[in-house]
Design an enzyme around this catalytic site. Structure first.
Site, PDB file in Angstrom:
ATOM      1  N   GLU A  42      31.592  47.536  50.598  1.00  0.00           N
ATOM      2  CA  GLU A  42      30.309  47.195  49.734  1.00  0.00           C
ATOM      3  C   GLU A  42      29.993  45.666  49.783  1.00  0.00           C
ATOM      4  OE1 GLU A  42      30.654  50.562  46.653  1.00  0.00           O
ATOM      5  OE2 GLU A  42      30.181  48.518  45.954  1.00  0.00           O
ATOM      6  N   CYS A  55      27.589  38.602  49.108  1.00  0.00           N
ATOM      7  CA  CYS A  55      29.007  38.735  48.865  1.00  0.00           C
ATOM      8  C   CYS A  55      29.483  39.739  49.894  1.00  0.00           C
ATOM      9  CB  CYS A  55      28.980  39.219  47.433  1.00  0.00           C
ATOM     10  SG  CYS A  55      30.751  39.726  46.920  1.00  0.00           S
ATOM     11  N   CYS A  95      42.654  46.715  48.707  1.00  0.00           N
ATOM     12  CA  CYS A  95      43.288  45.319  48.331  1.00  0.00           C
ATOM     13  C   CYS A  95      44.730  45.595  48.030  1.00  0.00           C
ATOM     14  CB  CYS A  95      42.601  44.520  47.319  1.00  0.00           C
ATOM     15  SG  CYS A  95      43.316  42.977  47.165  1.00  0.00           S
ATOM     16  N   CYS A 138      45.529  43.520  41.065  1.00  0.00           N
ATOM     17  CA  CYS A 138      44.840  43.056  39.722  1.00  0.00           C
ATOM     18  C   CYS A 138      44.620  44.419  38.918  1.00  0.00           C
ATOM     19  CB  CYS A 138      43.816  42.121  40.214  1.00  0.00           C
ATOM     20  SG  CYS A 138      44.197  40.608  41.162  1.00  0.00           S
ATOM     21  N   CYS A 167      40.541  45.081  38.290  1.00  0.00           N
ATOM     22  CA  CYS A 167      39.452  45.208  39.299  1.00  0.00           C
ATOM     23  C   CYS A 167      39.520  46.614  40.009  1.00  0.00           C
ATOM     24  CB  CYS A 167      40.129  44.165  40.456  1.00  0.00           C
ATOM     25  SG  CYS A 167      39.285  44.270  41.972  1.00  0.00           S
ATOM     26  N   CYS A 169      29.841  40.676  42.232  1.00  0.00           N
ATOM     27  CA  CYS A 169      31.010  40.825  42.852  1.00  0.00           C
ATOM     28  C   CYS A 169      32.218  41.022  42.002  1.00  0.00           C
ATOM     29  CB  CYS A 169      31.423  39.466  43.358  1.00  0.00           C
ATOM     30  SG  CYS A 169      29.979  38.988  44.662  1.00  0.00           S
TER      31      CYS A 169
HETATM   32  N1  SAH Z   1      40.496  38.862  46.171  1.00  0.00           N
HETATM   33  C1  SAH Z   1      39.690  37.584  45.795  1.00  0.00           C
HETATM   34  C2  SAH Z   1      38.153  37.947  46.087  1.00  0.00           C
HETATM   35  C3  SAH Z   1      37.572  39.108  46.015  1.00  0.00           C
HETATM   36  S1  SAH Z   1      37.568  39.308  44.024  1.00  0.00           S
HETATM   37  C4  SAH Z   1      40.088  36.999  44.498  1.00  0.00           C
HETATM   38  O1  SAH Z   1      40.452  37.981  43.864  1.00  0.00           O
HETATM   39  O2  SAH Z   1      39.616  36.000  44.299  1.00  0.00           O
HETATM   40  C5  SAH Z   1      36.138  38.284  43.528  1.00  0.00           C
HETATM   41  C6  SAH Z   1      36.367  38.013  42.128  1.00  0.00           C
HETATM   42  O3  SAH Z   1      35.743  38.942  41.229  1.00  0.00           O
HETATM   43  C7  SAH Z   1      37.609  37.638  41.597  1.00  0.00           C
HETATM   44  O4  SAH Z   1      37.760  36.463  40.928  1.00  0.00           O
HETATM   45  C8  SAH Z   1      38.113  38.488  40.710  1.00  0.00           C
HETATM   46  O5  SAH Z   1      39.061  38.448  40.066  1.00  0.00           O
HETATM   47  C9  SAH Z   1      36.939  39.119  40.088  1.00  0.00           C
HETATM   48  N2  SAH Z   1      36.727  40.281  39.537  1.00  0.00           N
HETATM   49  C10 SAH Z   1      37.466  41.638  39.895  1.00  0.00           C
HETATM   50  N3  SAH Z   1      37.170  42.422  39.253  1.00  0.00           N
HETATM   51  C11 SAH Z   1      36.197  42.290  38.407  1.00  0.00           C
HETATM   52  C12 SAH Z   1      35.601  42.786  37.224  1.00  0.00           C
HETATM   53  N4  SAH Z   1      35.699  43.911  37.003  1.00  0.00           N
HETATM   54  N5  SAH Z   1      34.475  41.977  36.767  1.00  0.00           N
HETATM   55  C13 SAH Z   1      34.605  40.615  37.076  1.00  0.00           C
HETATM   56  N6  SAH Z   1      34.937  40.123  37.974  1.00  0.00           N
HETATM   57  C14 SAH Z   1      36.000  40.702  38.597  1.00  0.00           C
HETATM   58 FE1  SF4 Z   2      42.264  42.194  45.196  1.00  0.00          FE
HETATM   59 FE2  SF4 Z   2      40.649  42.829  43.193  1.00  0.00          FE
HETATM   60 FE3  SF4 Z   2      42.672  41.206  42.864  1.00  0.00          FE
HETATM   61 FE4  SF4 Z   2      40.735  40.284  44.278  1.00  0.00          FE
HETATM   62  S1  SF4 Z   2      40.572  40.741  42.156  1.00  0.00           S
HETATM   63  S2  SF4 Z   2      42.820  40.050  44.752  1.00  0.00           S
HETATM   64  S3  SF4 Z   2      40.021  42.140  45.258  1.00  0.00           S
HETATM   65  S4  SF4 Z   2      42.696  43.451  43.401  1.00  0.00           S
END
Ligand code: SAH
Ligand code: SF4
Length: 344
Positions: free
Chosen positions: A92, A105, A112, A116, A119, A333
């Site tokens: 996406e 974005c 991944c 996290c 996420c 994002c």
């Molecule tokens: N993997 C990288 C970049 C992609 S995620 C990272 O983690 O930074 C981009 C951002 O979206 C990150 O700050 C991540 O923590 C945040 N993110 C992930 N899931 C989310 C959610 N459900 N709501 C808001 N932000 C989220």
């Molecule tokens: Fe991966 Fe999601 Fe964590 Fe970013 S926030 S590092 S995309 S698991």
């Protein structure tokens, strides 16, 4: 012989490729220009003879993503694309309109590895890295579909860009190449969950690209509980690396802080932030979590987010609450995973 995908190749690589077809190297340079104008049909490459166009289409193609779905937020113009890759996987990208221009974005991986807990991307685990061409194509496909030029990119879609460092680097260089898209490095932002060795390398390789680090919590036990990457790269080491980054590049770093209700938005968390971030050349981006049903977490209220931003800023740590773009379509994002999975 299988056809060669020209998207994602450098000028040098294209020069070699055309020479292999018995053509002069400058044809490679011309091809680079066309490909990076988003042109996928050799017939549109009007400075090539008919014979050359035919030769190229026998030996090569310009990769393009299939648009599987587009969700539009009519209020703010945000669009979320679900793109199909050649191997059947889907990723996406989110197109956003700001006062200063249009931004995309971009995803860097299918899935991944970082896991996290909040996420959506993490839910399905990791499938594979995206190539530089697949990252570029998200931009060109979104431009073809919207009819609008994209002048900023944020690598904040699916995946951990620093876990795909080589392809990411090639992508950023291709996008910056004056013979191609010529996007300024200052209009690019890469977001990482905090892989320290890659941060060190990035400061040397791309001192002009903006760096965002996802912090989300500043005590080790709490951060490890929501971000397993913290076990390998603990908070204080990460902040020290961020400090070295700003020293080396002279550039302000962005700390992303996704606010999860009752989890990392307590007064104690704010105190730790004030304590650990004051004096750093940074900006804190507070983002109320977009709820992902399977995770059991909920976002803080906008009011709580504003309150925290205010307290941090007053304490000398500049902080703002990110404008929630595309909230009507789960477009922000970090929430990049199709709800309509059945169309994968
Ligand atoms: N993997 C990288 C970049 C992609 S995620 C990272 O983690 O930074 C981009 C951002 O979206 C990150 O700050 C991540 O923590 C945040 N993110 C992930 N899931 C989310 C959610 N459900 N709501 C808001 N932000 C989220
Ligand atoms: Fe991966 Fe999601 Fe964590 Fe970013 S926030 S590092 S995309 S698991």
């Amino acid at each position: 012989m299988s056809k060669k995908n020209l998207l994602g190749m450098t000028t040098e690589e294209l020069k070699n490729f055309v020479q292999g077809l018995g053509e002069k190297p400058f044809r490679g340079k011309q091809l680079f220009k066309w490909v990076n104008r988003g042109v996928t049909d050799f017939e549109e490459m009007t400075d090539f003879s008919k014979a050359l166009r035919a030769k190229l289409s026998t030996a090569a193609y310009v990769g393009s993503l299939e648009i599987l779905n587009v969700q539009k937020d009519t209020k703010d113009g945000t669009r979320k694309f679900l793109f199909g890759l050649e191997d059947g996987n889907a990723i996406e990208s989110v197109f956003m309109q700001y006062k200063y221009g249009n931004s995309l974005c971009v995803s860097s991986q299918v899935g991944c590895k970082m896991g996290c807990r909040f996420c959506a991307t993490a839910l399905d685990g990791f499938t594979r890295n995206l190539t530089a061409g697949e990252m570029l194509e998200q931009i060109y496909a979104a431009e073809r579909e919207t009819g609008k030029e994209i002048n900023h990119i944020v690598v904040m879609g699916m995946g951990e860009p620093f876990d795909n460092y080589e392809n990411l680097s090639k992508f950023l260089r291709l996008l910056h190449d004056p013979e191609g898209r010529n996007m300024s490095y200052r209009n690019m932002t890469v977001s990482t969950s905090g892989i320290i060795p890659a941060i060190e390398k990035f400061a040397i390789d791309f001192p002009q690209v903006n760096l965002a680090i996802s912090l989300h919590r500043l005590d080790d036990a709490g951060r490890s509980a929501i971000m397993p990457v913290n076990d390998a790269y603990p908070v204080d080491d990460l902040l020290a690396a961020a400090g070295r980054y700003t020293e080396k590049t002279g550039r302000r770093i962005t700390f992303e802080y996704t606010l999860i209700k009752g989890e990392n938005d307590n007064n104690r968390d704010v105190e730790i932030m004030k304590d650990k971030l004051s004096g750093m050349l940074c900006h804190v981006n507070l983002i109320p979590l977009n709820k992902v049903d399977e995770t059991g977490f909920d976002g803080s209220t906008r009011k709580r987010a504003e309150e925290i931003a205010d307290r941090l800023t007053k304490a000398g740590v500049p902080a703002t609450v990110r404008r929630e773009l595309g909230s009507a379509i789960d477009g922000a994002c970090g929430q990049l995973r199709a709800k309509n999975k059945s169309i994968y």
